[in-house]
Design a protein around this motif. Structure first.
Motif, PDB file in Angstrom:
ATOM      1  N   LEU A   1       0.810  -1.216   0.000  1.00 16.96           N
ATOM      2  CA  LEU A   1       0.000   0.000   0.000  1.00 16.96           C
ATOM      3  C   LEU A   1       0.846   1.271   0.000  1.00 16.96           C
ATOM      4  CD1 LEU A   1      -2.569  -1.244   2.641  1.00 16.96           C
ATOM      5  CD2 LEU A   1      -2.912  -1.089   0.165  1.00 16.96           C
ATOM      6  N   LYS A   2       1.963   1.245   0.726  1.00 17.69           N
ATOM      7  CA  LYS A   2       2.874   2.391   0.794  1.00 17.69           C
ATOM      8  C   LYS A   2       4.299   1.886   0.915  1.00 17.69           C
ATOM      9  CE  LYS A   2       0.265   4.591   4.145  1.00 17.69           C
ATOM     10  NZ  LYS A   2       0.114   5.482   5.276  1.00 17.69           N
TER      11      LYS A   2
ATOM     12  N   SER B   1       8.220   0.642  -0.124  1.00 17.60           N
ATOM     13  CA  SER B   1       8.834  -0.351  -1.002  1.00 17.60           C
ATOM     14  C   SER B   1       9.626  -1.332  -0.152  1.00 17.60           C
ATOM     15  CB  SER B   1       9.761   0.332  -2.009  1.00 17.60           C
ATOM     16  OG  SER B   1      10.844   0.961  -1.329  1.00 17.60           O
ATOM     17  N   ASN B   2      10.000  -2.440  -0.776  1.00 20.23           N
ATOM     18  CA  ASN B   2      10.854  -3.411  -0.104  1.00 20.23           C
ATOM     19  C   ASN B   2      11.524  -4.301  -1.126  1.00 20.23           C
ATOM     20  OD1 ASN B   2       9.317  -6.067  -0.380  1.00 20.23           O
ATOM     21  ND2 ASN B   2       7.747  -4.785   0.513  1.00 20.23           N
ATOM     22  N   GLU B   3      12.486  -5.057  -0.645  1.00 18.87           N
ATOM     23  CA  GLU B   3      13.109  -6.100  -1.453  1.00 18.87           C
ATOM     24  C   GLU B   3      12.657  -7.424  -0.865  1.00 18.87           C
ATOM     25  OE1 GLU B   3      17.379  -7.227  -3.371  1.00 18.87           O
ATOM     26  OE2 GLU B   3      17.404  -6.502  -1.308  1.00 18.87           O
ATOM     27  N   LEU B   4      12.167  -8.308  -1.718  1.00 19.50           N
ATOM     28  CA  LEU B   4      11.735  -9.632  -1.307  1.00 19.50           C
ATOM     29  C   LEU B   4      12.796 -10.628  -1.729  1.00 19.50           C
ATOM     30  CD1 LEU B   4       9.595 -11.670  -0.265  1.00 19.50           C
ATOM     31  CD2 LEU B   4       8.644 -11.665  -2.582  1.00 19.50           C
ATOM     32  N   LEU B   5      13.380 -11.314  -0.762  1.00 22.14           N
ATOM     33  CA  LEU B   5      14.341 -12.378  -1.019  1.00 22.14           C
ATOM     34  C   LEU B   5      13.603 -13.683  -0.774  1.00 22.14           C
ATOM     35  CD1 LEU B   5      15.806  -9.836   0.432  1.00 22.14           C
ATOM     36  CD2 LEU B   5      17.774 -11.328   0.380  1.00 22.14           C
ATOM     37  N   SER B   6      13.685 -14.621  -1.722  1.00 23.53           N
ATOM     38  CA  SER B   6      12.932 -15.867  -1.563  1.00 23.53           C
ATOM     39  C   SER B   6      13.686 -17.041  -2.163  1.00 23.53           C
ATOM     40  CB  SER B   6      11.546 -15.741  -2.211  1.00 23.53           C
ATOM     41  OG  SER B   6      11.664 -15.551  -3.596  1.00 23.53           O
ATOM     42  N   GLY B   7      13.174 -18.233  -1.886  1.00 21.77           N
ATOM     43  CA  GLY B   7      13.800 -19.462  -2.348  1.00 21.77           C
ATOM     44  C   GLY B   7      14.633 -20.088  -1.245  1.00 21.77           C
ATOM     45  N   ASP B   8      15.056 -21.327  -1.451  1.00 20.94           N
ATOM     46  CA  ASP B   8      15.782 -22.060  -0.414  1.00 20.94           C
ATOM     47  C   ASP B   8      17.034 -21.345   0.064  1.00 20.94           C
ATOM     48  OD1 ASP B   8      13.897 -24.078  -0.346  1.00 20.94           O
ATOM     49  OD2 ASP B   8      14.928 -25.277  -1.865  1.00 20.94           O
ATOM     50  N   ASP B   9      17.738 -20.680  -0.821  1.00 20.88           N
ATOM     51  CA  ASP B   9      18.962 -19.965  -0.439  1.00 20.88           C
ATOM     52  C   ASP B   9      18.797 -18.445  -0.516  1.00 20.88           C
ATOM     53  OD1 ASP B   9      18.761 -19.845  -3.159  1.00 20.88           O
ATOM     54  OD2 ASP B   9      20.654 -20.838  -3.574  1.00 20.88           O
ATOM     55  N   LEU B  10      17.571 -17.971  -0.646  1.00 19.00           N
ATOM     56  CA  LEU B  10      17.219 -16.541  -0.717  1.00 19.00           C
ATOM     57  C   LEU B  10      17.917 -15.805  -1.860  1.00 19.00           C
ATOM     58  CD1 LEU B  10      17.165 -15.551   3.067  1.00 19.00           C
ATOM     59  CD2 LEU B  10      15.277 -16.307   1.633  1.00 19.00           C
TER      60      LEU B  10
ATOM     61  N   LEU C   1      13.433  -9.704  -5.605  1.00 10.76           N
ATOM     62  CA  LEU C   1      12.484  -8.870  -6.334  1.00 10.76           C
ATOM     63  C   LEU C   1      12.327  -7.533  -5.631  1.00 10.76           C
ATOM     64  CD1 LEU C   1       9.651 -11.493  -6.955  1.00 10.76           C
ATOM     65  CD2 LEU C   1      11.148 -10.501  -8.691  1.00 10.76           C
ATOM     66  N   GLN C   2      12.315  -6.451  -6.401  1.00 11.88           N
ATOM     67  CA  GLN C   2      12.004  -5.134  -5.860  1.00 11.88           C
ATOM     68  C   GLN C   2      10.494  -4.971  -5.906  1.00 11.88           C
ATOM     69  OE1 GLN C   2      14.260  -3.049  -4.418  1.00 11.88           O
ATOM     70  NE2 GLN C   2      15.645  -4.769  -4.785  1.00 11.88           N
ATOM     71  N   VAL C   3       9.909  -4.562  -4.800  1.00  9.68           N
ATOM     72  CA  VAL C   3       8.458  -4.454  -4.681  1.00  9.68           C
ATOM     73  C   VAL C   3       8.115  -3.029  -4.275  1.00  9.68           C
ATOM     74  CG1 VAL C   3       6.423  -5.401  -3.532  1.00  9.68           C
ATOM     75  CG2 VAL C   3       8.402  -6.871  -3.937  1.00  9.68           C
ATOM     76  N   SER C   4       7.140  -2.423  -4.960  1.00  7.16           N
ATOM     77  CA  SER C   4       6.765  -1.032  -4.706  1.00  7.16           C
ATOM     78  C   SER C   4       5.275  -0.895  -4.452  1.00  7.16           C
ATOM     79  CB  SER C   4       7.128  -0.166  -5.922  1.00  7.16           C
ATOM     80  OG  SER C   4       8.503  -0.240  -6.190  1.00  7.16           O
TER      81      SER C   4
ATOM     82  N   VAL D   1      13.095  -6.905   3.197  1.00  7.69           N
ATOM     83  CA  VAL D   1      13.911  -5.776   3.654  1.00  7.69           C
ATOM     84  C   VAL D   1      13.200  -4.504   3.198  1.00  7.69           C
ATOM     85  CG1 VAL D   1      16.152  -4.646   3.562  1.00  7.69           C
ATOM     86  CG2 VAL D   1      16.007  -7.155   3.411  1.00  7.69           C
ATOM     87  N   ALA D   2      12.787  -3.680   4.159  1.00  9.69           N
ATOM     88  CA  ALA D   2      12.051  -2.450   3.834  1.00  9.69           C
ATOM     89  C   ALA D   2      12.955  -1.435   3.153  1.00  9.69           C
ATOM     90  CB  ALA D   2      11.455  -1.844   5.103  1.00  9.69           C
ATOM     91  N   GLY D   3      12.353  -0.661   2.243  1.00 12.07           N
ATOM     92  CA  GLY D   3      13.068   0.407   1.556  1.00 12.07           C
ATOM     93  C   GLY D   3      13.262   1.617   2.467  1.00 12.07           C
ATOM     94  N   PRO D   4      13.799   2.714   1.912  1.00 16.82           N
ATOM     95  CA  PRO D   4      14.129   3.895   2.715  1.00 16.82           C
ATOM     96  C   PRO D   4      12.921   4.587   3.342  1.00 16.82           C
ATOM     97  CG  PRO D   4      14.470   4.314   0.377  1.00 16.82           C
ATOM     98  CD  PRO D   4      14.170   2.860   0.511  1.00 16.82           C
TER      99      PRO D   4
END
Length: 128
Positions: A70-71, A73-82, A86-89, A105-108
């Motif tokens: 909704l407001k 941004s963040n970075e999404l790390l996924s998978g067995d070894d991360l 993906l950058q998510v906004s 991980v939240a953005g600024p």
């Protein structure tokens, strides 16, 4: 602030609330829809992270997850070894399969989202 619940029969409206708790995965959670409000197969809650904050690596064993940012941004790390990153906004809709390890991980400016899962209660398995 407390959750405001309105119901006229089977449909339920759940209004505003403050931070109810910090989940095991390290994210602020404000639950709205769950078994407590009559849901049998899903739950929904607002989640947020402060700027630069991150969750621990975790998964939701039997629950598929959809997140609407909704407001912020963040970075999404996924998978067995991360290694899947993906950058998510704001405005993005994210799908995370059941059992998929992930970390956020939240953005600024931080990140605020609506999360919906296929189980009727918040259920996270911490992996770190």
């Amino acid at each position: 602030m407390s959750v405001q619940v309105r119901s006229t029969g089977r449909a339920v409206v759940v209004g505003a609330a403050g931070v109810d708790y910090v989940g095991h995965q390290g994210i602020n959670i404000s639950p709205r829809i769950s078994a407590a409000s009559g849901a049998e197969r899903l739950c929904a809650f607002y989640v947020w992270l402060e700027p630069g904050a991150e969750t621990v690596t975790h998964h939701h064993t039997d629950e598929e997850t959809v997140v609407l940012v909704l407001k912020g941004s963040n970075e999404l790390l996924s998978g067995d070894d991360l290694t899947d990153r993906l950058q998510v906004s704001s405005g993005d809709l994210v799908f995370i399969p059941a059992g998929c390890p992930h970390k956020v991980v939240a953005g600024p400016e931080g990140a605020y989202a609506l999360e919906v899962r296929s189980g009727n209660a918040e259920n996270s398995v911490v992996m770190e």
